[in-house]
Design a protein around this motif. Structure first.
Motif, PDB file in Angstrom:
ATOM      1  N   ASP A  85      11.512 -57.918 -53.742  1.00 52.05           N
ATOM      2  CA  ASP A  85      11.924 -58.715 -54.908  1.00 52.05           C
ATOM      3  C   ASP A  85      13.282 -59.318 -54.576  1.00 52.05           C
ATOM      4  O   ASP A  85      14.304 -58.627 -54.583  1.00 52.05           O
TER       5      ASP A  85
ATOM      6  N   ALA B 120       9.627 -48.804 -61.847  1.00 59.57           N
ATOM      7  CA  ALA B 120       8.412 -49.559 -62.141  1.00 59.57           C
ATOM      8  C   ALA B 120       8.050 -50.474 -60.971  1.00 59.57           C
ATOM      9  O   ALA B 120       6.880 -50.620 -60.617  1.00 59.57           O
ATOM     10  N   LEU B 121       9.046 -51.069 -60.350  1.00 59.99           N
ATOM     11  CA  LEU B 121       8.811 -51.933 -59.198  1.00 59.99           C
ATOM     12  C   LEU B 121       8.378 -51.125 -57.977  1.00 59.99           C
ATOM     13  O   LEU B 121       7.455 -51.509 -57.256  1.00 59.99           O
TER      14      LEU B 121
ATOM     15  N   GLU C 299       4.788 -50.197 -57.616  1.00 58.58           N
ATOM     16  CA  GLU C 299       3.882 -51.265 -57.179  1.00 58.58           C
ATOM     17  C   GLU C 299       4.075 -51.633 -55.710  1.00 58.58           C
ATOM     18  O   GLU C 299       3.582 -52.659 -55.265  1.00 58.58           O
TER      19      GLU C 299
ATOM     20  N   THR D 192      10.813 -61.668 -59.444  1.00 63.65           N
ATOM     21  CA  THR D 192      10.675 -61.377 -60.872  1.00 63.65           C
ATOM     22  C   THR D 192      11.745 -62.052 -61.721  1.00 63.65           C
ATOM     23  O   THR D 192      11.508 -62.372 -62.877  1.00 63.65           O
TER      24      THR D 192
ATOM     25  N   CYS E 100      14.088 -60.406 -62.885  1.00 64.68           N
ATOM     26  CA  CYS E 100      14.271 -59.392 -63.923  1.00 64.68           C
ATOM     27  C   CYS E 100      15.646 -59.507 -64.565  1.00 64.68           C
ATOM     28  O   CYS E 100      16.669 -59.344 -63.907  1.00 64.68           O
TER      29      CYS E 100
ATOM     30  N   THR F  82       9.224 -56.550 -64.727  1.00 64.85           N
ATOM     31  CA  THR F  82       9.403 -55.550 -63.670  1.00 64.85           C
ATOM     32  C   THR F  82       8.096 -55.331 -62.915  1.00 64.85           C
ATOM     33  O   THR F  82       7.721 -54.204 -62.616  1.00 64.85           O
ATOM     34  N   SER F  83       7.404 -56.425 -62.585  1.00 62.58           N
ATOM     35  CA  SER F  83       6.143 -56.332 -61.855  1.00 62.58           C
ATOM     36  C   SER F  83       6.006 -57.500 -60.890  1.00 62.58           C
ATOM     37  O   SER F  83       5.859 -58.650 -61.326  1.00 62.58           O
TER      38      SER F  83
ATOM     39  N   LEU G 181       3.424 -57.693 -58.916  1.00 63.88           N
ATOM     40  CA  LEU G 181       2.000 -58.030 -58.970  1.00 63.88           C
ATOM     41  C   LEU G 181       1.747 -59.081 -60.049  1.00 63.88           C
ATOM     42  O   LEU G 181       1.039 -60.068 -59.822  1.00 63.88           O
ATOM     43  N   LEU G 182       2.322 -58.897 -61.225  1.00 70.23           N
ATOM     44  CA  LEU G 182       2.176 -59.895 -62.283  1.00 70.23           C
ATOM     45  C   LEU G 182       2.864 -61.197 -61.890  1.00 70.23           C
ATOM     46  O   LEU G 182       2.362 -62.286 -62.188  1.00 70.23           O
TER      47      LEU G 182
ATOM     48  N   ASN H 257      -2.745 -51.748 -61.046  1.00 75.72           N
ATOM     49  CA  ASN H 257      -1.973 -51.467 -59.842  1.00 75.72           C
ATOM     50  C   ASN H 257      -2.844 -50.748 -58.823  1.00 75.72           C
ATOM     51  O   ASN H 257      -3.138 -49.562 -58.983  1.00 75.72           O
TER      52      ASN H 257
END
Length: 401
Positions: A69, A128-129, A132, A314, A316, A324-325, A327-328, A391
């Protein structure tokens, strides 16, 4: 030859430069000694006589580089959920700011928080990151806006790199906004930023320098002053550029051989050409685009036409991207910006590493790189971009562990 750990029977997305697409190896293996990859490629081409202290059968799973990230404001206190509610009820950003909201509220909250509190709150977001497959993250300051609180923010970021198994790159973003005590005098605040920078750099807290070049923030001339100071200190730069208007921020970042120019919704062809010539990475932030309901898309075709490297992140932060993803983020980049699967995955691995100046160390599966791996329960890489809210991470490896 002996290695510490051999992962075999895997499909690899090596992301190696010069290879087509994701650099796929259908039946591959990764060998690691210490914190370093010593082999990544076809299993049948493993070095003759290679033995491993430990071997893992991946059972056909996919291995990618660990996710990166490359643009976050992870260190902040509290949140701005109430402002989100107000916007949904029709309040404008200006009305919220006049009532003491916006970035001013984040500055007040961070200044009131202790370093320990900042670490605790940010660690939850970081976890959270990591869950993933994240192995490297950039963390900016920028909500302190004075020496003591910028220092506190950067120290908190450094602590996260010690308290979690993750690589943290720190960025000084003193030129993020004008603090309340400056009473709107942007030039005076830039004076203070150029005074803070050598102090914080001297304390080993700064890996790169960023700024926000925008009508609501700082002019190109003011950012130039910050960049000149960074250059004198031997620090690389990056820039929040052309998000809301075109102030030629992308070209300004390129002029200073910036690691990246980020956002870029309003960047024109001249900016894209300048970035291509300097090797400056375009960091696109679909979470912010989504959250603030932006309508002006980044110039994807110009970036592709001129072969500008593209990363995604992100962003963020508490105000415009509480995300905080990664993947998203990939799904948003594909859906909103029409990025391809290959572009999205490269954008959170190889190109994100390039945007942090770390491509020599991470971002691809190649011998000599850090052993940063993400092992996935997927049948094809497109699943990482296609699925929403799911995930598929099987295991994460950071520096061989």
């Amino acid at each position: 030859m002996e290695c510490d750990h051999l992962w075999r029977n895997a499909s690899l997305a090596t992301l190696a430069e010069g290879k087509p697409g994701l650099g796929v190896v259908e039946r591959g293996a990764v060998a690691v000694t210490g914190d370093t990859i010593v082999y990544a490629g076809p299993q049948e081409q493993l070095p003759a006589g290679l033995t491993a202290a430990r071997t893992t059968d991946c059972q056909g799973r996919w291995i990618t580089p660990g996710l990166i990230d490359c643009h976050t404001h992870l260190i902040y206190a509290g949140n701005r959920a109430h402002e989100f509610e107000l916007r949904l009820q029709g309040a404008t950003y200006e009305e919220i700011a006049r009532a003491g909201g916006g970035i001013v509220s984040s500055v007040k909250a961070l200044r009131a928080a202790s370093e320990d509190e900042l670490v605790t709150q940010a660690a939850a977001r970081l976890d959270a990151l990591i869950a993933e497959g994240l192995t490297t993250i950039e963390i900016k300051s920028g909500y302190g806006l004075d020496l003591d609180n910028e220092r506190k923010s950067l120290r908190a970021a450094r602590r996260l790199g010690k308290e979690r198994p993750v690589t943290v790159a720190t960025t000084f973003l003193g030129a993020h906004a004008t603090p309340p005590e400056a009473a709107g005098n942007t030039g005076a605040h830039i004076d203070r930023v150029t005074e803070m920078l050598p102090v914080l750099a001297g304390e080993g807290l700064v890996d790169a320098v960023d700024g926000f070049c925008e009508n609501i923030a700082f002019s190109p001339a003011e950012i130039t002053r910050v960049f000149e100071k960074a250059k004198a200190l031997g620090l690389p730069v990056k820039l929040h550029a052309d998000q809301l208007t075109n102030l030629n921020g992308a070209a300004l970042a390129a002029k200073y051989n910036g690691l990246s120019a980020d956002h870029l919704e309003h960047t024109d062809e001249a900016g894209a050409i300048a970035m291509a010539k300097s090797g400056t990475v375009a960091v696109l932030l679909p979470g912010a685009y989504y959250f603030i309901r932006e309508t002006k898309l980044p110039p994807m075709e110009l970036l592709r036409k001129h072969h500008v490297p593209i990363a995604i992140a992100t962003d963020c932060n508490p105000g415009t991207a509480p995300l905080t993803s990664l993947l998203l983020t990939m799904n948003m980049a594909a859906t909103l910006f029409r990025m391809t699967v290959d572009e999205c995955i490269a954008g959170v691995t190889r190109e994100a590493a390039r945007a942090l100046g770390l491509l020599a160390k991470t971002g691809t599966l190649e011998a000599g790189k850090w052993a940063d791996l993400a092992i996935w329960d997927i049948q094809r890489p497109a699943e990482l971009v296609y699925q929403i809210g799911f995930n598929p991470l099987h295991r994460r490896v950071w520096r061989g562990h």
